[in-house]
Design a protein around this motif. Structure first.
Motif, PDB file in Angstrom:
ATOM      1  N   ARG A  24     -21.106  19.572 119.539  1.00 59.56           N
ATOM      2  CA  ARG A  24     -19.760  19.260 119.228  1.00 59.56           C
ATOM      3  C   ARG A  24     -18.961  18.155 119.821  1.00 59.56           C
ATOM      4  N   PRO A  25     -18.241  17.344 119.418  1.00 59.83           N
ATOM      5  CA  PRO A  25     -17.601  16.192 120.026  1.00 59.83           C
ATOM      6  C   PRO A  25     -16.727  16.761 121.195  1.00 59.83           C
ATOM      7  N   GLY A  26     -16.629  15.774 122.260  1.00 60.60           N
ATOM      8  CA  GLY A  26     -15.677  16.089 123.319  1.00 60.60           C
ATOM      9  C   GLY A  26     -14.616  14.658 123.039  1.00 60.60           C
ATOM     10  N   GLY A  27     -14.940  13.911 124.000  1.00 61.11           N
ATOM     11  CA  GLY A  27     -14.118  12.836 124.241  1.00 61.11           C
ATOM     12  C   GLY A  27     -14.711  11.527 124.225  1.00 61.11           C
ATOM     13  N   HIS A  28     -14.159  10.397 124.035  1.00 61.88           N
ATOM     14  CA  HIS A  28     -14.807   9.289 124.211  1.00 61.88           C
ATOM     15  C   HIS A  28     -14.654   8.672 125.633  1.00 61.88           C
ATOM     16  N   ALA A  29     -15.828   8.126 126.130  1.00 64.46           N
ATOM     17  CA  ALA A  29     -15.718   7.616 127.569  1.00 64.46           C
ATOM     18  C   ALA A  29     -16.491   6.089 127.410  1.00 64.46           C
ATOM     19  N   GLN A  30     -16.008   5.443 128.565  1.00 63.04           N
ATOM     20  CA  GLN A  30     -16.622   4.376 128.732  1.00 63.04           C
ATOM     21  C   GLN A  30     -17.395   4.146 130.180  1.00 63.04           C
ATOM     22  N   TRP A  31     -18.260   3.949 130.090  1.00 63.60           N
ATOM     23  CA  TRP A  31     -19.485   3.840 131.512  1.00 63.60           C
ATOM     24  C   TRP A  31     -19.613   2.441 131.809  1.00 63.60           C
ATOM     25  N   GLY A  32     -19.050   1.905 132.611  1.00 64.19           N
ATOM     26  CA  GLY A  32     -19.132   0.389 133.352  1.00 64.19           C
ATOM     27  C   GLY A  32     -18.263  -0.110 132.243  1.00 64.19           C
ATOM     28  N   ALA A  33     -18.817  -1.417 132.073  1.00 68.83           N
ATOM     29  CA  ALA A  33     -17.788  -2.506 131.279  1.00 68.83           C
ATOM     30  C   ALA A  33     -18.512  -2.690 129.989  1.00 68.83           C
ATOM     31  N   ARG A  34     -19.718  -1.964 129.693  1.00 71.25           N
ATOM     32  CA  ARG A  34     -20.468  -2.550 128.419  1.00 71.25           C
ATOM     33  C   ARG A  34     -20.958  -1.339 127.615  1.00 71.25           C
ATOM     34  N   VAL A  35     -20.626   0.107 128.124  1.00 70.70           N
ATOM     35  CA  VAL A  35     -21.377   1.128 127.171  1.00 70.70           C
ATOM     36  C   VAL A  35     -20.149   1.943 127.060  1.00 70.70           C
ATOM     37  N   ALA A  36     -19.988   2.330 125.623  1.00 69.23           N
ATOM     38  CA  ALA A  36     -19.231   3.250 125.153  1.00 69.23           C
ATOM     39  C   ALA A  36     -19.916   4.313 124.730  1.00 69.23           C
ATOM     40  N   VAL A  37     -19.454   5.644 124.937  1.00 67.83           N
ATOM     41  CA  VAL A  37     -20.074   6.866 124.741  1.00 67.83           C
ATOM     42  C   VAL A  37     -19.321   8.004 123.981  1.00 67.83           C
ATOM     43  N   LEU A  38     -19.836   8.934 123.411  1.00 66.61           N
ATOM     44  CA  LEU A  38     -19.155  10.212 122.989  1.00 66.61           C
ATOM     45  C   LEU A  38     -19.893  11.172 123.884  1.00 66.61           C
ATOM     46  N   GLU A  39     -18.966  12.100 124.628  1.00 65.70           N
ATOM     47  CA  GLU A  39     -19.742  13.256 125.300  1.00 65.70           C
ATOM     48  C   GLU A  39     -19.513  14.447 124.675  1.00 65.70           C
ATOM     49  N   PRO A  40     -20.304  15.391 124.754  1.00 64.33           N
ATOM     50  CA  PRO A  40     -19.961  16.655 124.218  1.00 64.33           C
ATOM     51  C   PRO A  40     -19.227  17.676 124.837  1.00 64.33           C
ATOM     52  N   ARG A  87     -10.279   4.680 120.433  1.00 64.81           N
ATOM     53  CA  ARG A  87      -8.925   5.282 120.781  1.00 64.81           C
ATOM     54  C   ARG A  87      -8.738   6.435 120.133  1.00 64.81           C
ATOM     55  N   GLY A  88      -8.307   7.520 120.662  1.00 64.57           N
ATOM     56  CA  GLY A  88      -7.944   8.792 119.829  1.00 64.57           C
ATOM     57  C   GLY A  88      -8.899   9.809 120.264  1.00 64.57           C
ATOM     58  N   GLY A  89      -8.906  11.000 119.771  1.00 65.39           N
ATOM     59  CA  GLY A  89     -10.043  12.045 119.520  1.00 65.39           C
ATOM     60  C   GLY A  89     -10.942  11.690 118.696  1.00 65.39           C
ATOM     61  N   ALA A  90     -12.067  12.534 119.002  1.00 59.64           N
ATOM     62  CA  ALA A  90     -13.450  12.423 118.259  1.00 59.64           C
ATOM     63  C   ALA A  90     -13.154  13.172 116.993  1.00 59.64           C
ATOM     64  N   ALA A  91     -13.440  12.548 115.909  1.00 61.62           N
ATOM     65  CA  ALA A  91     -13.325  13.583 114.323  1.00 61.62           C
ATOM     66  C   ALA A  91     -14.122  14.908 114.658  1.00 61.62           C
TER      67      ALA A  91
END
Length: 132
Positions: A24-40, A87-91
């Motif tokens: 299930r989706p949690g929040g968006h996160a940025q790992w370093g300057a070049r990686v965007a992820v969605l964490e459960p 930006r914002g929460g995950a759908a």
């Protein structure tokens, strides 16, 4: 890197028993300057069980998994320049996880699936050679 002669034993060793689980989706996160992820949120217990059993199977094969803390995620973007997560929460969604794969990574090429394993509480995980 795994020597080619070790791959058949690795394919067999990674067939571990673990339950199916949903992500299930949690929040968006940025790992370093070049990686965007969605964490459960929260990481499902079944995923934690699978991770631990695969780590033990790798150790039994003389391989050593990463020592960094386990951070399950779905990579949204990996760029050469700066990236910003949405930006914002995950759908809301629910992703049922019923299998996992062993994939070969070669820089500059798409990953190649070597084996697919089914999850299920009553099975030992059946490996199917090759991608279908």
């Amino acid at each position: 890197p795994v020597p080619a002669e070790q791959v058949p034993a690795l394919v067999a060793a990674l067939a571990v028993a673990a339950p199916r689980f949903p992500l299930r989706p949690g929040g968006h996160a940025q790992w370093g300057a070049r990686v965007a992820v969605l964490e459960p949120a929260p990481p499902p217990a079944g995923l934690t069980v699978l991770h631990g059993r695969l780590a033990r199977a790798l150790h039994a094969q003389g391989l050593h998994p990463e020592t960094r803390p386990f951070r399950p995620h779905v990579t949204l973007a990996r760029t050469r320049g700066p990236v910003e997560p949405p930006r914002g929460g995950a759908a809301p969604w629910r992703w049922p996880v019923a299998s996992y794969v062993l994939a070969q990574s070669v820089p500059g090429r798409p990953s190649r699936v070597l084996a697919r394993y089914r999850l299920g509480a009553a099975t030992r995980g059946h490996a199917a050679q090759g991608a279908r």
